[in-house]
Design an enzyme around this catalytic site. Structure first.
Site, PDB file in Angstrom:
ATOM      1  N   GLU A   1       0.802  -1.231   0.000  1.00  0.00           N
ATOM      2  CA  GLU A   1       0.000   0.000   0.000  1.00  0.00           C
ATOM      3  C   GLU A   1       0.829   1.273   0.000  1.00  0.00           C
ATOM      4  O   GLU A   1       0.510   2.227  -0.706  1.00  0.00           O
ATOM      5  CB  GLU A   1      -0.928   0.062   1.233  1.00  0.00           C
ATOM      6  CG  GLU A   1      -1.890  -1.087   1.337  1.00  0.00           C
ATOM      7  CD  GLU A   1      -1.364  -2.122   2.305  1.00  0.00           C
ATOM      8  OE1 GLU A   1      -0.156  -2.401   2.251  1.00  0.00           O
ATOM      9  OE2 GLU A   1      -2.152  -2.646   3.104  1.00  0.00           O
TER      10      GLU A   1
ATOM     11  N   ASP B   1      -2.112  -5.256   3.422  1.00  0.00           N
ATOM     12  CA  ASP B   1      -2.378  -5.673   4.804  1.00  0.00           C
ATOM     13  C   ASP B   1      -3.373  -6.820   4.848  1.00  0.00           C
ATOM     14  O   ASP B   1      -4.190  -6.999   3.930  1.00  0.00           O
ATOM     15  CB  ASP B   1      -2.907  -4.494   5.625  1.00  0.00           C
ATOM     16  CG  ASP B   1      -1.858  -3.414   5.821  1.00  0.00           C
ATOM     17  OD1 ASP B   1      -0.666  -3.736   5.732  1.00  0.00           O
ATOM     18  OD2 ASP B   1      -2.235  -2.255   6.060  1.00  0.00           O
TER      19      ASP B   1
ATOM     20  N   ASP C   1      -6.004  -7.325   6.760  1.00  0.00           N
ATOM     21  CA  ASP C   1      -7.361  -7.094   7.244  1.00  0.00           C
ATOM     22  C   ASP C   1      -8.305  -6.917   6.064  1.00  0.00           C
ATOM     23  O   ASP C   1      -7.930  -7.125   4.908  1.00  0.00           O
ATOM     24  CB  ASP C   1      -7.402  -5.877   8.174  1.00  0.00           C
ATOM     25  CG  ASP C   1      -6.890  -4.616   7.485  1.00  0.00           C
ATOM     26  OD1 ASP C   1      -6.623  -4.659   6.274  1.00  0.00           O
ATOM     27  OD2 ASP C   1      -6.751  -3.581   8.175  1.00  0.00           O
TER      28      ASP C   1
ATOM     29  N   GLU D   1      -9.692  -4.235   4.723  1.00  0.00           N
ATOM     30  CA  GLU D   1      -9.318  -3.183   3.782  1.00  0.00           C
ATOM     31  C   GLU D   1      -8.168  -3.626   2.896  1.00  0.00           C
ATOM     32  O   GLU D   1      -8.155  -3.367   1.695  1.00  0.00           O
ATOM     33  CB  GLU D   1      -8.940  -1.903   4.544  1.00  0.00           C
ATOM     34  CG  GLU D   1     -10.103  -1.172   5.187  1.00  0.00           C
ATOM     35  CD  GLU D   1     -11.128  -0.683   4.172  1.00  0.00           C
ATOM     36  OE1 GLU D   1     -10.723  -0.219   3.088  1.00  0.00           O
ATOM     37  OE2 GLU D   1     -12.328  -0.781   4.461  1.00  0.00           O
TER      38      GLU D   1
ATOM     39  N   TYR E   1       1.600  -5.569  13.031  1.00  0.00           N
ATOM     40  CA  TYR E   1       0.482  -4.838  12.441  1.00  0.00           C
ATOM     41  C   TYR E   1      -0.370  -4.197  13.532  1.00  0.00           C
ATOM     42  O   TYR E   1      -0.698  -4.820  14.531  1.00  0.00           O
ATOM     43  CB  TYR E   1      -0.364  -5.790  11.597  1.00  0.00           C
ATOM     44  CG  TYR E   1      -1.385  -5.084  10.749  1.00  0.00           C
ATOM     45  CD1 TYR E   1      -0.998  -4.076   9.879  1.00  0.00           C
ATOM     46  CD2 TYR E   1      -2.736  -5.423  10.821  1.00  0.00           C
ATOM     47  CE1 TYR E   1      -1.927  -3.424   9.090  1.00  0.00           C
ATOM     48  CE2 TYR E   1      -3.672  -4.784  10.036  1.00  0.00           C
ATOM     49  CZ  TYR E   1      -3.262  -3.785   9.175  1.00  0.00           C
ATOM     50  OH  TYR E   1      -4.183  -3.130   8.391  1.00  0.00           O
TER      51      TYR E   1
ATOM     52  N   ARG F   1      -3.488  -2.773  13.451  1.00  0.00           N
ATOM     53  CA  ARG F   1      -4.958  -2.824  13.441  1.00  0.00           C
ATOM     54  C   ARG F   1      -5.392  -4.244  13.789  1.00  0.00           C
ATOM     55  O   ARG F   1      -5.421  -5.123  12.934  1.00  0.00           O
ATOM     56  CB  ARG F   1      -5.512  -2.401  12.084  1.00  0.00           C
ATOM     57  CG  ARG F   1      -5.269  -0.931  11.771  1.00  0.00           C
ATOM     58  CD  ARG F   1      -5.998  -0.478  10.529  1.00  0.00           C
ATOM     59  NE  ARG F   1      -5.786   0.941  10.291  1.00  0.00           N
ATOM     60  CZ  ARG F   1      -4.815   1.433   9.535  1.00  0.00           C
ATOM     61  NH1 ARG F   1      -3.975   0.610   8.943  1.00  0.00           N
ATOM     62  NH2 ARG F   1      -4.670   2.730   9.368  1.00  0.00           N
TER      63      ARG F   1
ATOM     64  N   HIS G   1      -4.191 -11.414  13.551  1.00  0.00           N
ATOM     65  CA  HIS G   1      -4.167 -12.613  14.380  1.00  0.00           C
ATOM     66  C   HIS G   1      -3.143 -12.559  15.498  1.00  0.00           C
ATOM     67  O   HIS G   1      -2.812 -13.583  16.061  1.00  0.00           O
ATOM     68  CB  HIS G   1      -3.926 -13.827  13.487  1.00  0.00           C
ATOM     69  CG  HIS G   1      -4.899 -13.907  12.357  1.00  0.00           C
ATOM     70  ND1 HIS G   1      -6.244 -14.110  12.559  1.00  0.00           N
ATOM     71  CD2 HIS G   1      -4.734 -13.772  11.020  1.00  0.00           C
ATOM     72  CE1 HIS G   1      -6.868 -14.122  11.398  1.00  0.00           C
ATOM     73  NE2 HIS G   1      -5.986 -13.915  10.444  1.00  0.00           N
TER      74      HIS G   1
END
Length: 931
Positions: free
Chosen positions: A9, A95, A97, A99, A325, A327, A372
């Site tokens: 990203e 990422d 997740d 998004e 990560y 989030r 996770h």
């Protein structure tokens, strides 16, 4: 050579992972999402009348979205396509997740690769993690994409249906949102509680006591009166928000000033003895590792960082390989992380500080799936704060240190010790009577209590102690205390039941109960998480939105609602009650989790949400069946004493009447919070700040009244010029056949002089003399040698001199009235600065940009501070402070600006062609994502 294209990203993330890959890998950044739902006005002409016209979503046919590549991403997409032509494999490494999965899916749809595609995921950017991720690629998870797409469509439907109602009934530019509206309601409800709150007064008695055996003999400690004849003495927590005692009558003794001072006198000569001693073992466990929510809360409490700044800093730490990560709503640690934390705790604090078996933490959220693992230092061997001190500075170092401490402490031993409670009793020597406590007979048993904790083994406290938000009834919050007396960490002497203790310095203290505390970013985040509203990864953005929209204001760390928020929340509660219901909003989040898990069909769920089911109306039904909403009523709030607050287009104002019955109106200052606007305060504002009602006197030269007012652009003074008398019609000319009599044109009304108040003036203190000075501007300073007049004026950008078309700034407003001709000529003798101003030194230096290899500095520009490498300029975002911005953040802003390319100049307008243009073919629909 064959190459493998890896897409992430952000440019920072791309730079960090590049060294971990071989020479046959090329890493590029998409710079976030490359496409999204367009605004309906941006749809192709042939689609503006079709099923996509309202939302860019076809709600009639499976809620099919229409995506377009963002205008500022077309160049980036073309670049990615060009690089993909030379690649033999594509790795989508966004990422892990929802998004990130959606970004990967959109890249797949737009790039349409002809080479093998692999989904590569990792939760930390270290060499070991990247190597593992290359060996463990997977397929794209379309269920996560479904959940993200459903959430995006849901937010589009919610905002596009509800926001226009706010525009029509409250004001333009307002917005409603699934989570932001509920967060605003929480803040408004807390303020309503504070507005309805009525304080209660109560008194207590404290004293200094001395006693002890052996080595502790003569130890002094403080204690508080806790009971009289076995009945507990009331503290702040015994009163409700109406100022009344809770519970049954006689359950507590309510002391007033007379009773408390009488007890001090009646106990002055009394003999105290220990009535009980209670000792208990004390054990305290460490807190779990950080999730997104708890990280934001602790960063707010300990580092004074708002949620947006905390997440931005954490993002930088993650992308540069320092933490995992950021989030996540999981509190679990990997086996490698647990081993690293235990090993580091033993090395730094000793083996006795590590428990025999690893600590395992359970997720608070049963649907935890954004990532996770908890937030922790990256790698299988954690770098200590001392090891990263040279590489990190400012907020990045402080946040890394916080994460490191929390992670290591989570695997350390319990803190152990003991708590002791001592009660001392004496009998009063006189009878007492008070309005609240009634009659207290001579010989009433008065019991004082003190408690303390002794830590014998610090355990995890040697590394870290979790913070907490200020409570309503804590010591210092309202004087209520814990009801036990003494301090939690007080050292108590060794005493036993029956021992005599000396007393001194008995004193009566009065207190007032406190209203519920305002939310802070930390406590609001905790409240949202506790109710299951939204995702922890979205809380920072949610709070930023409600603040940016003007719904929520800040006072230090505290958050309080604007009057605009009261109108918005009231309209939503009365006409869209289900949409701001806490349980309903939380259930929507659970439904999105079920879609992500493959247990719920997205089309079926969206159909029920939008169109309703059975007798329960959906969103479209709520919007189409609003009835008549009285906009004036929605924007009106009774204050009391016949005064009403109204939320107007230019801000809140008060309406009321004066003693003579005349209508009064006054603006409400921004620094007055809603719970502070009592009827008395409102009356004071009406009488002292009423618009047009502050009369300063009469101008002796003109005879006109001079008044001070509050205007749209601030306070100002002006003169009241009476209307000219109406002219009588002119007489007829007397000749036969004369037409109608002609009316003479009435003279135009004279324009009143006005003048804005200087920054040093206020409506309450401005005088007639000052007002006349302000209205006399511009002031003639004199003429130069060539006869050109020089004037001093107060303009939009501050005080200045003007000579013809040549203007020069003044340093203070007072110079407007004080500067002499000689001083003005001296200013004009200096060479004029062209452009905005002479070059100013940079505000900060950030180092050399890794792309352009040029020095990057922070400068102050016309539109605010910006970073530049001399070629590319990038304005700082609202959350980027000049003092705390990191070099990495500066490089990232410049990279994003380069990726957008130069701003396009509008094409020259061409004359209209005579020949009708050929019709365009309908736009090709985005391909379905599922095979």
């Amino acid at each position: 050579m064959p190459t493998k294209l890896v897409i992430v990203e952000s440019p920072t993330k791309a730079r960090t992972i590049t060294p971990f890959l071989g020479s046959d890998y090329e890493v590029e950044a998409s710079v976030g999402h490359i496409r999204d739902l367009p605004q309906p006005s941006e749809l192709p002409p042939e689609m503006k009348k079709g099923p996509y016209k309202k939302f860019a979503v076809n709600v009639e046919e499976g809620f099919d979205p229409y995506y377009v590549v963002d205008a500022d991403k077309k160049k980036k997409v073309a670049e990615l396509k060009r690089k993909l032509k030379d690649a033999d494999e594509l790795y989508l490494a966004t990422d892990e997740d929802r998004e990130g999965e959606a970004i990967a899916w959109h890249l797949l749809q737009v790039l349409n690769p002809k080479v093998p595609v692999k989904r590569m995921v990792f939760h930390e950017i270290t060499r070991e993690a990247i190597v593992r991720a290359l060996d463990a690629t997977r397929e794209l998870d379309t269920r996560l994409v479904d959940a993200q797409e459903t959430r995006r469509i849901l937010d589009r439907l919610y905002g596009y249906e509800v926001s226009p109602v706010l525009w029509r009934k409250i004001g333009p530019g307002l917005s409603a949102g699934r989570v932001q509206s509920v967060a605003t309601r929480l803040v408004v409800e807390r303020e309503r509680e504070r507005m309805a709150f009525r304080s209660a007064s109560y008194w207590d008695v404290t004293g200094e006591f001395t006693g002890g055996r052996g080595e502790t003999a003569g130890t002094a400690f403080r204690a508080r009166l806790t009971s009289l004849d076995g009945t507990r003495v009331a503290t702040g927590r015994d009163f409700d928000d109406a100022g009344q005692l809770k519970g049954r009558a006689g359950a507590v003794v309510h002391l007033d000033a007379d009773a408390a001072n009488g007890l001090v006198s009646a106990l002055a000569e009394a003999s105290f003895a220990v009535s009980s001693v209670e000792t208990k073992p004390y054990t305290r466990r460490p807190a779990a590792p950080f999730t997104t929510s708890t990280l934001q809360q602790e960063a707010s409490r300990k580092l004074r960082m708002n949620s947006r700044a905390a997440m931005r800093t954490a993002q930088s730490l993650y992308e540069n390989g320092y933490i995992t990560y950021m989030r996540t709503d999981s509190v679990t640690l990997s086996t490698e992380a647990i081993a690293a934390a235990r090993r580091q705790a033993a090395d730094l604090y000793g083996p006795e500080y590590v428990p025999d078996s690893p600590r395992l933490y359970a997720n608070k959220s049963k649907n935890a799936q954004e990532a996770h693992e908890a937030i922790r230092p990256a790698g299988d061997h954690f770098r200590t704060p001392a090891q990263v001190a040279k590489a990190l500075s400012g907020d990045e170092f402080r946040l890394y240190e916080l994460i490191w401490k929390r992670t290591v402490a989570s695997q350390m031993a319990d803190a152990r010790g003991s708590t002791a409670s001592v009660r001392m009793r004496a009998s009063t020597t006189a009878e007492l009577t008070s309005a609240t406590a009634g009659t207290l007979a001579t010989g009433t048993a008065a019991e004082f209590s003190a408690s303390g904790t002794v830590i014998t083994f610090r355990g995890f406290l040697a590394a870290y102690e979790e913070g907490k938000d200020a409570g309503r009834y804590e010591d210092g919050a309202d004087g209520a205390g814990s009801g036990k007396g003494g301090k939690a960490d007080a050292r108590l002497p060794d005493v036993r039941e029956g021992d005599a203790v000396a007393h001194d310095d008995l004193a009566a203290d009065g207190h007032e109960t406190s209203p519920p505390p305002r939310y802070t970013e930390a406590s609001l985040t905790a409240a949202l998480e506790e109710r299951g509203i939204g995702r922890p990864s979205t809380y920072a953005a949610t709070i930023a939105v409600v603040v940016d929209r003007g719904y929520v204001l800040r006072r230090g760390q505290a958050l309080f609602p604007s009057w605009l928020a009261f109108s918005v929340v009231r309209l939503l509660e009365e006409h869209f009650g289900s949409l701001v219901d806490y349980d309903f909003t939380a259930s929507m989040e659970s439904d999105l989790d079920r879609i992500a898990a493959g247990n719920q069909d997205r089309v079926e769920w969206l159909t029920q949400f939008y169109f309703g089911e059975g007798d329960a109306p959906g969103l479209s039904g709520l919007v189409n069946d609003l009835g008549d909403i009285d906009a004036r009523d929605i924007n009106s709030i009774p204050v009391g004493d016949g005064i009403t607050l109204r939320v107007g287009r230019y801000g809140p104002y008060l309406e009321g009447t004066g003693p003579d019955g005349a209508a009064l109106r006054a603006s409400v200052p921004e620094d007055v919070a809603p719970d502070e606007l009592t009827a008395e305060k409102a009356r004071e504002l009406l009488e002292t700040r009423a618009d047009g009602d502050v009369e300063l006197g009469v101008d002796p030269d003109t005879g006109f009244q001079v008044v001070a007012k509050n205007g749209r652009y601030g306070p100002y003074v002006t003169e009241v010029i009476p209307d000219p008398p109406a002219e009588e019609p002119a007489a007829a000319d007397g000749e036969a056949g004369a037409a109608k009599p002609k009316r003479k044109k009435a003279p135009a009304k004279q324009k009143p002089r006005t003048g804005s108040l200087l920054k040093s003036m206020s409506l309450e203190t401005v005088t007639l003399e000052q007002a006349l000075q302000l209205m006399s501007l511009p002031r003639v300073v004199g003429v130069d040698a060539e006869g050109v007049e020089i004037t001093s004026q107060n303009g939009r950008y501050g005080p200045y001199l003007k000579k013809g078309t040549d203007s020069r700034s003044l340093t203070t407003e007072e110079q407007i009235f004080e500067i002499t001709l000689e001083e003005a000529l001296a200013i004009y003798a200096q060479p004029k600065q062209r452009g905005r101003a002479a070059a100013t030194p940079p505000l900060r230096e950030l180092g050399n940009d890794p792309v352009s290899e040029k020095p990057v500095v922070v400068k102050d520009g016309r539109f605010g501070p910006y970073v530049t490498d001399g070629t590319t300029n990038a304005t700082l975002r609202k959350e980027d402070a000049v003092e705390t911005i990191t070099p990495e953040r500066g490089y990232e802003l410049l990279a994003e600006k380069r990726a957008k390319g130069p701003a396009k100049k509008p094409a020259a307008r061409k004359p209209a062609a005579r020949k009708p243009a050929a019709k365009k073919a309908p736009a090709k629909k985005a391909p379905a994502k599922k095979s």
